[in-house]
Design an enzyme around this catalytic site. Structure first.
Site, PDB file in Angstrom:
ATOM      1  N   GLU A 151       0.841  -1.191   0.000  1.00  0.00           N
ATOM      2  CA  GLU A 151       0.000   0.000   0.000  1.00  0.00           C
ATOM      3  C   GLU A 151       0.877   1.242   0.000  1.00  0.00           C
ATOM      4  O   GLU A 151       1.987   1.228   0.525  1.00  0.00           O
ATOM      5  CB  GLU A 151      -0.904  -0.007   1.237  1.00  0.00           C
ATOM      6  CG  GLU A 151      -1.813  -1.216   1.263  1.00  0.00           C
ATOM      7  CD  GLU A 151      -2.609  -1.334   2.548  1.00  0.00           C
ATOM      8  OE1 GLU A 151      -2.212  -0.697   3.553  1.00  0.00           O
ATOM      9  OE2 GLU A 151      -3.610  -2.050   2.553  1.00  0.00           O
ATOM     10  N   ASP A 167      -4.997  -8.159   6.377  1.00  0.00           N
ATOM     11  CA  ASP A 167      -6.022  -9.122   5.962  1.00  0.00           C
ATOM     12  C   ASP A 167      -5.483 -10.540   5.861  1.00  0.00           C
ATOM     13  O   ASP A 167      -6.214 -11.499   6.115  1.00  0.00           O
ATOM     14  CB  ASP A 167      -6.603  -8.726   4.605  1.00  0.00           C
ATOM     15  CG  ASP A 167      -7.533  -7.534   4.692  1.00  0.00           C
ATOM     16  OD1 ASP A 167      -8.077  -7.280   5.787  1.00  0.00           O
ATOM     17  OD2 ASP A 167      -7.718  -6.852   3.673  1.00  0.00           O
TER      18      ASP A 167
END
Length: 406
Positions: A151, A167
């Protein structure tokens, strides 16, 4: 603690997303990086799979969702439908084992770099935006694909780039950034044979084996984070409840002190529990926040009963509470955040996923839950005046940190 906004709704319409690293309205730096920042993706996995890259996210000046091609040109997504329609194929051919591919990040863009091995990912569009892969959900078309993501946010205040295990833990990768001063910062590398150690160690924990997902050919594709595993019925939904209750009840008879900003040591909030509610007051004795005793799901996701708005009071207190509950320090250490990693994950039960991942990182840093950045324990690199960056897909077996380079 880094102050960042969470672009939860901007990056996905239907799929659940993780926070994307971004500054909250930062002051412009005295020098900024180039309009197009070269980011080199290196494949040191030791695997022979074809690699596909995707640079997806949001144009920060227009708030349009879209994708970036290899040369850094941004294109908004076309309109989607209900039911979701297939998104255009925007895959960038990635590097073979031992090779590298360079893509460009345009300044003013925030999102994810996905990398899949062996097969292209399947994305979909709704009228609201992009549906991202969610392999923890039944029927997700990407469930049997080996993939992961980093990210980033790149704006006038610099580059923030992180690996993420919020996640799932799937493709081991490290990240780095090199500034105008030629200093390179790196993080995210596993120890030697770290991927296998993480998988085997989590599988060996009582009740956690179901979170390890193996494809029919024997390839372990991922370990699901506890919130995702519990949501899929693969880990007890009440796993952490007994610890949460004990930690919450500890403050019926004593005070919890939260000092959420490292650079503001005089900003303090005081928590006491009444029934199942923890109330916080400021130094003037005014009540400023209240939290219901959270469920395991709220702790895993740092949401629900632990809402974290982008304000200067409730959000910072909530983030601190969630980090302390994930790390098992709430109830035993009464000034939070606790910054001594030796005190983490000693509670029973505890977040075994976060414990094991951090233990197998070469520098101890990881993004194993949404606010793992509390106290700067996250796998993040930042430079206010970057000149290049890198994502290194690291060995699945022996190797690891020793093979990382730009």
């Amino acid at each position: 603690m880094h102050t960042r906004k969470r672009l939860l709704h901007a990056l996905a319409a239907l799929a659940v997303t993780v926070p994307v690293t971004a500054a909250i309205t930062p002051a412009p730096a005295s020098a900024v990086g180039p309009a197009l920042l070269p980011v080199t993706v290196t494949n040191n996995t030791g695997r022979g799979d074809a690699v596909y890259l995707y640079v997806l996210g949001i144009n920060l000046s227009t708030n349009r969702l879209g994708y970036v091609n290899r040369s850094g040109a941004f294109t908004p997504w076309p309109a989607g439908q209900i039911p979701p329609s297939p998104a255009p194929d925007v895959a960038i051919g990635g590097p073979g084992n031992g090779g590298s591919t360079t893509v460009q990040f345009p300044r003013g863009f925030s999102g994810r770099v996905y990398f899949s091995l062996g097969e292209k990912l399947k994305f979909f569009l709704t009228p609201d935006g992009l549906v991202q892969p969610a392999p923890w959900a039944a029927g997700d078309p990407n469930q049997n694909i080996l993939f992961d993501w980093s990210e980033f946010t790149y704006n006038d205040a610099g580059l923030w780039l992180n690996s993420s295990q919020v996640d799932m833990f799937a493709v081991p990768h490290a990240v780095s950034v090199t500034g105008a001063n030629s200093v390179t910062r790196r993080t995210g590398a596993l120890v030697d044979n770290g991927r296998n150690t993480v998988i085997n160690s989590i599988r060996a924990q009582s009740g956690w084996a179901g979170s390890v997902y193996t494809r029919s050919d024997g390839t372990v594709l991922r370990v699901l984070a506890p919130g995702k595993a519990a949501g899929a019925g693969l880990l007890s939904a009440n796993y952490l409840d007994s610890y949460i209750a004990s930690a919450w009840n500890a403050y019926t008879g004593r005070t919890l002190t939260v000092v959420p900003f490292a650079d503001q040591p005089n900003t303090k909030y005081y928590g006491r529990t009444s029934g199942t509610v923890m109330n916080f007051t400021n130094t003037a004795g005014q009540r400023v926040a209240s939290f219901n005793r959270p469920s395991s799901a709220s702790v895993w996701g740092c949401a629900g009963d632990l809402p974290a708005p982008n304000d200067l009071v409730v959000g910072p207190i909530s983030r601190t509470l969630c980090a302390a509950l994930n790390r098992g320090t709430l109830g035993t250490i009464d000034i939070q955040p606790s910054l001594n990693a030796a005190d983490f994950y000693r509670s029973n039960p505890t977040n075994q996923y976060a414990r094991i991942i951090h233990a197998n990182m070469a520098d101890g840093k990881a993004y194993a839950f949404p606010f793992d950045d509390v106290g700067n324990f996250e796998s993040l690199v930042h430079d206010g005046d970057p000149r290049s960056a890198a994502i290194i897909l690291t060995p699945f077996g022996a190797g690891g940190a020793s093979l990382i380079s730009n």
